[in-house]
Design an enzyme around this catalytic site. Structure first.
Site, short mmCIF file in Angstrom:
data_model
loop_
_atom_site.label_atom_id
_atom_site.label_comp_id
_atom_site.label_asym_id
_atom_site.label_seq_id
_atom_site.Cartn_x
_atom_site.Cartn_y
_atom_site.Cartn_z
N CYS A 186 0.87 -1.16 0.00
CA CYS A 186 0.00 0.00 0.00
C CYS A 186 0.91 1.22 0.00
CB CYS A 186 -0.88 -0.05 1.24
SG CYS A 186 -2.41 0.83 1.04
N CYS B 280 -0.51 3.48 -6.75
CA CYS B 280 -0.11 2.17 -6.22
C CYS B 280 1.37 1.95 -6.49
CB CYS B 280 -0.89 1.05 -6.89
SG CYS B 280 -2.60 0.98 -6.41
N CYS C 297 -4.06 -0.60 -2.58
CA CYS C 297 -4.41 0.82 -2.65
C CYS C 297 -5.61 0.99 -3.58
CB CYS C 297 -3.22 1.64 -3.11
SG CYS C 297 -2.27 0.84 -4.39
#
Length: 167
Positions: free
Chosen positions: A12, A96, A88
């Site tokens: 993430c 991302c 994400c």
């Protein structure tokens, strides 16, 4: 049946909530068949309290959880990843991270509960929703016959899982 333990990295941006929760869920539900890790491209340096609370609620020892940079997994001696999953939410314009190498790659976009606005109840609902989405997708991952799939087939199946709950 294979005795292989699959290393899975959840990526993430901030590594403070979604990737942390995914790490916890897979380590609990994977029961030794999987070893999950999490990291961020721009880690916040802290684990969100609600993410920690949800991880602990399913029996995960969150005392070792910390927000960390993905660079820790790109150095010599780091565990070799079989699967890398970004969590994400690029539907919200979030960038991302991109992982290089040869693991199966997938994107499982999940709205960021850290970005939730409102009172504590609203924020808690956002965390609970993200956790539920991740748990459902991880349950589907656990049902895959990974030992009989090559990397590209695994990647395709993981990509399909990433669309579950996104409808």
């Amino acid at each position: 049946m294979s005795d292989k333990t699959y290393n899975v990295l959840f990526l993430c941006t901030g590594n403070s909530a979604r990737s942390i929760m995914a790490e916890a869920i897979l380590n609990v539900l994977g029961q030794g068949r999987f070893k999950a890790y999490s990291a961020g491209s721009h880690p916040s340096g802290q684990v969100q309290p609600m993410a920690r609370e949800l991880a602990e609620a399913i029996g995960y020892d969150a005392s070792q959880v910390r927000s960390k940079n993905w660079d820790e997994f790109a150095v010599k001696g780091a565990p070799e990843m079989d699967i890398v999953i970004t969590v994400c939410d690029n539907a919200a314009g979030e960038a991302c991270p991109v992982w290089l190498g040869h693991p199966a790659l997938a994107h499982w976009g999940v709205p960021d509960p850290v970005a939730a606005v409102g009172d504590e109840g609203d924020r808690r609902r956002a965390y609970t929703a993200a956790f539920a989405t991740l748990r459902r997708r991880i349950e589907l991952l656990l049902s895959l016959p990974l030992q009989s799939l090559d990397r590209l087939a695994s990647q395709a199946k993981l990509g399909e899982i990433g669309r579950v709950g996104a409808e």
